[in-house]
Design a protein around this motif. Structure first.
Motif, PDB file in Angstrom:
ATOM      1  N   ILE A 233      28.777  -2.472  49.887  1.00 45.25           N
ATOM      2  CA  ILE A 233      28.776  -3.348  48.717  1.00 45.25           C
ATOM      3  C   ILE A 233      28.507  -4.775  49.179  1.00 45.25           C
ATOM      4  N   PRO A 234      27.569  -5.467  48.539  1.00 36.53           N
ATOM      5  CA  PRO A 234      27.295  -6.855  48.917  1.00 36.53           C
ATOM      6  C   PRO A 234      28.540  -7.737  48.774  1.00 36.53           C
ATOM      7  N   GLU A 235      28.704  -8.655  49.692  1.00 34.72           N
ATOM      8  CA  GLU A 235      29.867  -9.545  49.702  1.00 34.72           C
ATOM      9  C   GLU A 235      30.046 -10.306  48.389  1.00 34.72           C
ATOM     10  N   PHE A 236      28.943 -10.756  47.787  1.00 36.94           N
ATOM     11  CA  PHE A 236      29.052 -11.587  46.590  1.00 36.94           C
ATOM     12  C   PHE A 236      29.657 -10.851  45.397  1.00 36.94           C
ATOM     13  N   VAL A 237      29.758  -9.532  45.479  1.00 37.76           N
ATOM     14  CA  VAL A 237      30.273  -8.738  44.370  1.00 37.76           C
ATOM     15  C   VAL A 237      31.729  -8.314  44.588  1.00 37.76           C
ATOM     16  N   LYS A 238      32.140  -8.232  45.816  1.00 34.15           N
ATOM     17  CA  LYS A 238      33.454  -7.654  46.138  1.00 34.15           C
ATOM     18  C   LYS A 238      34.615  -8.296  45.384  1.00 34.15           C
ATOM     19  N   ALA A 239      34.583  -9.595  45.191  1.00 36.62           N
ATOM     20  CA  ALA A 239      35.691 -10.277  44.509  1.00 36.62           C
ATOM     21  C   ALA A 239      35.779  -9.910  43.031  1.00 36.62           C
ATOM     22  N   GLN A 240      34.692  -9.421  42.462  1.00 41.22           N
ATOM     23  CA  GLN A 240      34.679  -9.088  41.039  1.00 41.22           C
ATOM     24  C   GLN A 240      34.899  -7.604  40.773  1.00 41.22           C
ATOM     25  N   LEU A 241      35.049  -6.829  41.820  1.00 46.56           N
ATOM     26  CA  LEU A 241      35.261  -5.393  41.670  1.00 46.56           C
ATOM     27  C   LEU A 241      36.736  -5.069  41.528  1.00 46.56           C
ATOM     28  N   ASP A 242      37.024  -4.088  40.687  1.00 51.31           N
ATOM     29  CA  ASP A 242      38.389  -3.587  40.606  1.00 51.31           C
ATOM     30  C   ASP A 242      38.613  -2.491  41.641  1.00 51.31           C
ATOM     31  N   ILE A 243      37.589  -1.680  41.860  1.00 52.77           N
ATOM     32  CA  ILE A 243      37.717  -0.587  42.822  1.00 52.77           C
ATOM     33  C   ILE A 243      36.344  -0.181  43.348  1.00 52.77           C
ATOM     34  N   ALA A 244      36.322   0.179  44.619  1.00 50.64           N
ATOM     35  CA  ALA A 244      35.113   0.736  45.240  1.00 50.64           C
ATOM     36  C   ALA A 244      35.518   2.018  45.943  1.00 50.64           C
ATOM     37  N   VAL A 245      34.770   3.096  45.695  1.00 51.07           N
ATOM     38  CA  VAL A 245      35.121   4.400  46.233  1.00 51.07           C
ATOM     39  C   VAL A 245      33.892   5.047  46.858  1.00 51.07           C
ATOM     40  N   ASP A 246      34.090   5.610  48.032  1.00 48.48           N
ATOM     41  CA  ASP A 246      33.048   6.372  48.714  1.00 48.48           C
ATOM     42  C   ASP A 246      33.164   7.830  48.265  1.00 48.48           C
ATOM     43  N   PRO A 247      32.088   8.408  47.717  1.00 47.42           N
ATOM     44  CA  PRO A 247      32.125   9.798  47.257  1.00 47.42           C
ATOM     45  C   PRO A 247      32.507  10.793  48.356  1.00 47.42           C
ATOM     46  N   LYS A 248      32.325  10.411  49.618  1.00 47.44           N
ATOM     47  CA  LYS A 248      32.721  11.312  50.709  1.00 47.44           C
ATOM     48  C   LYS A 248      34.240  11.370  50.843  1.00 47.44           C
ATOM     49  N   LEU A 249      34.947  10.385  50.294  1.00 47.09           N
ATOM     50  CA  LEU A 249      36.400  10.336  50.429  1.00 47.09           C
ATOM     51  C   LEU A 249      37.145  10.939  49.245  1.00 47.09           C
ATOM     52  N   LEU A 250      36.619  10.735  48.032  1.00 50.58           N
ATOM     53  CA  LEU A 250      37.261  11.263  46.831  1.00 50.58           C
ATOM     54  C   LEU A 250      36.233  11.906  45.911  1.00 50.58           C
ATOM     55  N   THR A 251      36.579  13.073  45.398  1.00 47.28           N
ATOM     56  CA  THR A 251      35.672  13.778  44.492  1.00 47.28           C
ATOM     57  C   THR A 251      35.587  13.058  43.155  1.00 47.28           C
ATOM     58  N   PRO A 252      34.517  13.295  42.411  1.00 49.49           N
ATOM     59  CA  PRO A 252      34.391  12.675  41.077  1.00 49.49           C
ATOM     60  C   PRO A 252      35.578  13.009  40.166  1.00 49.49           C
ATOM     61  N   ALA A 253      36.061  14.242  40.212  1.00 49.17           N
ATOM     62  CA  ALA A 253      37.180  14.640  39.350  1.00 49.17           C
ATOM     63  C   ALA A 253      38.435  13.834  39.659  1.00 49.17           C
TER      64      ALA A 253
END
Length: 113
Positions: A85-105
Motif C-alpha cells: 500500500i502506498p505510504e500516502f494512503v496508509k493514514a487514511q485506511l481503517d484496515i489493510a488485509v493480505d488475502p494470503k493471511l485471511l480468507t474473504p469469509a
C-alpha cells in the motif's frame, strides 16, 4: 425504521479475484462494484456517500482512498490485496488485509462484526 435495519452497503473497487465482494454479499451486504480507472464522479454515482465500506482490491487505484475520505467521514476504508500500500494512503485506511493471511469469509465477518 431504525438505521440498524438498513442493510450494510459496500463499494468494492478493483477486480476482486479473491472474492471479498461475494463474501460480503453472503453476509447480507449490498455490494456495488467498480472496476477500471475510478473517478470521483463514478464513486458519487455508485453511492459512496451512503456506503458503509469502501473496499479497494487494486492499489493502482489508491488515490481513490483520499477521495472517498473527502466525500464522507462515515465510511470504513479497507484494502484487500497482496500488494504493498502506498505510504500516502496508509493514514487514511481503517484496515489493510493480505488475502494470503485471511480468507474473504473471515474478513467479511470481521468487517460486519
Amino acid at each position: 425504521m431504525s438505521e440498524e435495519s438498513q442493510p450494510t452497503r459496500a463499494i468494492v473497487a478493483g477486480p476482486d479475484a479473491d472474492g471479498l465482494g461475494e463474501a460480503l454479499e453472503n453476509e447480507g451486504v449490498d455490494v456495488t462494484r467498480l472496476d477500471g480507472v475510478i473517478s470521483r464522479p463514478q464513486l458519487e454515482e455508485a453511492g459512496i456517500v451512503d456506503a458503509d465500506l469502501y473496499v479497494l482490491t487494486d492499489v493502482g487505484q489508491a488515490t481513490t482512498i483520499p477521495i472517498v475520505c473527502d466525500l464522507t467521514d462515515e465510511i470504513r476504508t479497507v484494502v484487500y490485496t497482496e500488494d504493498s500500500i502506498p505510504e500516502f494512503v496508509k493514514a487514511q485506511l481503517d484496515i489493510a488485509v493480505d488475502p494470503k493471511l485471511l480468507t474473504p469469509a473471515i474478513v467479511a465477518e470481521e468487517l460486519l462484526g
